[in-house]
Design a protein around this motif. Structure first.
Motif, mmCIF file in Angstrom:
data_model
loop_
_atom_site.group_PDB
_atom_site.id
_atom_site.type_symbol
_atom_site.label_atom_id
_atom_site.label_comp_id
_atom_site.label_asym_id
_atom_site.label_seq_id
_atom_site.Cartn_x
_atom_site.Cartn_y
_atom_site.Cartn_z
ATOM 1 N N ARG A 255 37.393 135.439 -31.482
ATOM 2 C CA ARG A 255 38.351 136.354 -31.418
ATOM 3 C C ARG A 255 38.138 137.354 -32.832
ATOM 4 N NH1 ARG A 255 43.439 135.239 -28.920
ATOM 5 N NH2 ARG A 255 43.912 137.188 -30.034
ATOM 6 N N LEU A 256 37.789 136.618 -33.886
ATOM 7 C CA LEU A 256 37.668 137.488 -35.282
ATOM 8 C C LEU A 256 36.326 138.206 -34.983
ATOM 9 C CD1 LEU A 256 38.900 134.832 -37.811
ATOM 10 C CD2 LEU A 256 39.986 136.514 -37.064
ATOM 11 N N SER A 257 35.317 137.719 -34.568
ATOM 12 C CA SER A 257 34.136 138.524 -34.463
ATOM 13 C C SER A 257 34.070 139.594 -33.329
ATOM 14 C CB SER A 257 32.912 137.561 -34.172
ATOM 15 O OG SER A 257 31.656 138.101 -34.033
ATOM 16 N N GLY A 258 34.696 139.161 -32.182
ATOM 17 C CA GLY A 258 34.647 140.336 -31.128
ATOM 18 C C GLY A 258 33.060 140.105 -30.106
ATOM 19 N N GLY A 259 32.539 139.079 -30.454
ATOM 20 C CA GLY A 259 31.331 138.600 -29.780
ATOM 21 C C GLY A 259 31.459 137.068 -29.654
ATOM 22 N N PRO A 260 30.271 136.581 -28.998
ATOM 23 C CA PRO A 260 30.463 135.136 -28.444
ATOM 24 C C PRO A 260 30.024 134.005 -29.419
ATOM 25 C CG PRO A 260 28.371 136.113 -27.946
ATOM 26 C CD PRO A 260 29.181 137.272 -28.287
ATOM 27 N N ALA A 261 30.641 133.118 -29.635
ATOM 28 C CA ALA A 261 30.564 131.994 -30.553
ATOM 29 C C ALA A 261 29.568 130.862 -29.740
ATOM 30 C CB ALA A 261 31.554 131.228 -30.917
ATOM 31 N N TRP A 262 28.908 129.959 -30.521
ATOM 32 C CA TRP A 262 28.323 128.640 -29.918
ATOM 33 C C TRP A 262 28.554 127.476 -30.779
ATOM 34 C CZ3 TRP A 262 27.588 127.323 -25.214
ATOM 35 C CH2 TRP A 262 26.706 126.448 -24.691
ATOM 36 N N MET A 263 28.007 126.225 -30.326
ATOM 37 C CA MET A 263 28.441 125.159 -31.093
ATOM 38 C C MET A 263 26.919 124.379 -31.089
ATOM 39 S SD MET A 263 30.522 123.264 -27.913
ATOM 40 C CE MET A 263 30.120 121.535 -28.656
ATOM 41 N N GLY A 264 26.955 123.473 -32.010
ATOM 42 C CA GLY A 264 25.609 122.549 -32.039
ATOM 43 C C GLY A 264 25.901 121.295 -32.945
ATOM 44 N N ASN A 265 25.029 120.416 -32.567
ATOM 45 C CA ASN A 265 25.167 118.914 -33.263
ATOM 46 C C ASN A 265 24.411 119.319 -34.680
ATOM 47 O OD1 ASN A 265 25.846 117.682 -30.862
ATOM 48 N ND2 ASN A 265 23.766 117.577 -30.182
ATOM 49 N N VAL A 266 25.041 118.640 -35.531
ATOM 50 C CA VAL A 266 24.514 118.487 -36.940
ATOM 51 C C VAL A 266 23.366 117.835 -36.923
ATOM 52 C CG1 VAL A 266 24.955 118.166 -39.508
ATOM 53 C CG2 VAL A 266 26.769 119.210 -38.050
ATOM 54 N N ASN A 267 22.106 118.194 -36.872
ATOM 55 C CA ASN A 267 20.889 117.217 -37.073
ATOM 56 C C ASN A 267 20.270 117.037 -38.466
ATOM 57 O OD1 ASN A 267 19.678 115.827 -34.649
ATOM 58 N ND2 ASN A 267 20.762 117.473 -33.775
ATOM 59 N N VAL A 268 20.696 118.335 -39.137
ATOM 60 C CA VAL A 268 19.869 118.387 -40.548
ATOM 61 C C VAL A 268 20.967 118.827 -41.378
ATOM 62 C CG1 VAL A 268 18.339 119.139 -42.246
ATOM 63 C CG2 VAL A 268 17.847 118.638 -39.964
ATOM 64 N N ALA A 269 21.537 118.150 -42.624
ATOM 65 C CA ALA A 269 22.395 118.842 -43.586
ATOM 66 C C ALA A 269 21.951 118.295 -44.809
ATOM 67 C CB ALA A 269 23.810 118.192 -43.371
ATOM 68 N N GLU A 270 21.182 118.959 -45.783
ATOM 69 C CA GLU A 270 20.596 118.612 -46.938
ATOM 70 C C GLU A 270 20.692 119.785 -47.907
ATOM 71 O OE1 GLU A 270 16.646 117.765 -45.951
ATOM 72 O OE2 GLU A 270 17.074 115.726 -44.981
#
Length: 390
Positions: A255-270
């Protein structure tokens, strides 16, 4: 969107000067796709000079975007009046321009999207089927959820209705392991879900998918990964696996962007590196994409997206009660592939770090848009009473 336009200035400013500013900004607003309505509860107020505080207050509505510049004490006047508006319980946002000749830009559009989101109140979401069993931290308590059986959403689906969309999808891919006919049910299902959302008044939906159910894959012959990717591209926020928290996060960002969002699994967070993976993404978010078999079952179909490098990004996950939100600002980067889902995207975090992801404790899926809406998202989350992490 319809807005009220006003010009505020000191009493010494002549009427013809005021009219000149009014006509100029009226034309600019029209160029942004906005029309004027005198009784709108959203005001755009152009502050020409200092001494305009009382005129600003007289022109104000419930929601106000105030345009000011450094010259003629315009900005001091805007800041003083905006404080009074906030004290009275009204919304006020000051946008600073370099001068009266600067053209209106995306900041005004973003401010109006934020206002529209605030005015929308509590969203109504569709839950198709039930959350997948591995999702043990995906529920929400403060949204309206309309749940329907998965079988109802699939009943009588005519794959032929998706054939043309499937052809376009395959034509835009760098390669495809499947024919248009094999992809058609997924495109048809996207249209079916969009129709359901419109009919039932859903602001978005999430689907308990059958991607890892070998019997369901054998019986149906396809999985809904591409269906959900296409839905987001069609403007319907759609999350995988029945994850309502991911859906709410996607809803806010899109809604804020006016474009599509997506989602993902957190596989790396370093450190400042984050890698998200999932079996799909809206094609328009990708620099290029191919159509491949689903992870594990190899069934039709998943999108393997190559995301652009150096793109601004905003990432979000909310808590069940909307009292806490993990909000990150990033830029996309190249990252080594991991053994996980087909679409993988790397982020260099600019606001927040991997430590915040662990300490926030809000679960797995992160929603994201390839757009910098960090400040607008933070303002919205603060408005609804969420504590923003970091």
């Amino acid at each position: 969107m319809e807005v009220f336009l006003a010009v505020a200035a000191s009493r010494d400013v002549a009427e013809d000067v005021r009219r000149s500013y009014y006509e100029d900004f009226k034309t600019q607003l029209a160029g942004l796709g906005l029309s004027l309505r005198p009784d709108s509860d959203v005001a755009i107020i152009v502050v020409v000079t200092g001494g305009a505080e009382n005129e600003i207050l007289a022109s104000a509505r419930q929601y106000n975007v105030i345009l000011a510049w450094p010259h003629y004490n315009s900005l001091p006047s805007a800041l003083e009046a905006s404080a009074a508006l906030r004290d009275s319980g009204r919304y006020a946002k000051v946008i600073t321009m370099s001068g009266p000749d600067q053209r209106l830009d995306e900041r005004v559009v973003r401010a109006l999207r934020l206002i529209d989101l605030i005015k929308s109140g509590t969203p109504r979401f569709g839950l198709v089927g039930a959350p997948n069993p591995w999702l043990v931290s995906s529920n929400m308590t403060l949204v309206t959820v309309d749940q329907i059986p998965l079988e109802e959403s699939l009943s009588g689906l005519d794959a032929r209705s998706g054939l043309e969309d499937a052809r376009r999808l395959a034509a835009g891919a760098s390669s495809s392991e499947f024919s248009d006919v094999q992809l058609a049910p997924m495109a048809a299902y996207a249209k079916r879900l969009a129709e359901l959302a419109k009919k039932r008044g859903w602001d978005g939906l999430t689907l308990g998918c059958w991607c890892f159910d070998r019997e369901a894959v054998r019986r149906l012959g396809w999985t809904p990964c591409i269906s959900l990717a296409l839905l987001n591209q069609m403007g319907v926020p759609a999350a995988c696996e029945g994850d309502l928290r991911a859906l709410y996060s996607m809803y806010v960002l899109s809604r804020l962007s006016g474009g599509p969002a997506w989602m993902g699994n957190v596989n790396v967070a370093e450190g400042d590196l984050l890698v998200l993976t999932h079996d799909g993404a809206p094609p328009m978010m990708a620099e290029e994409y191919s159509i491949v078999g689903r992870m594990l079952t190899k069934a039709p179909a998943a999108i393997r997206a190559k995301f652009p490098s150096g793109a601004a990004a905003t990432l979000l996950r909310v808590s069940a009660d909307l009292k806490k939100a993990l909000l990150l600002k990033a830029v996309t980067v190249e990252a080594d592939r991991v053994e996980a889902c087909n679409s993988q995207v790397g982020f260099k975090l600019l606001a927040g770090s991997a430590k915040d992801i662990y300490e926030a404790g809000l679960g797995n899926h992160l929603a994201f848009v390839l757009d910098d809406v960090y400040e607008e998202a933070k303002e919205y989350l603060t408005h609804i009473g969420a504590r923003v992490v970091p």
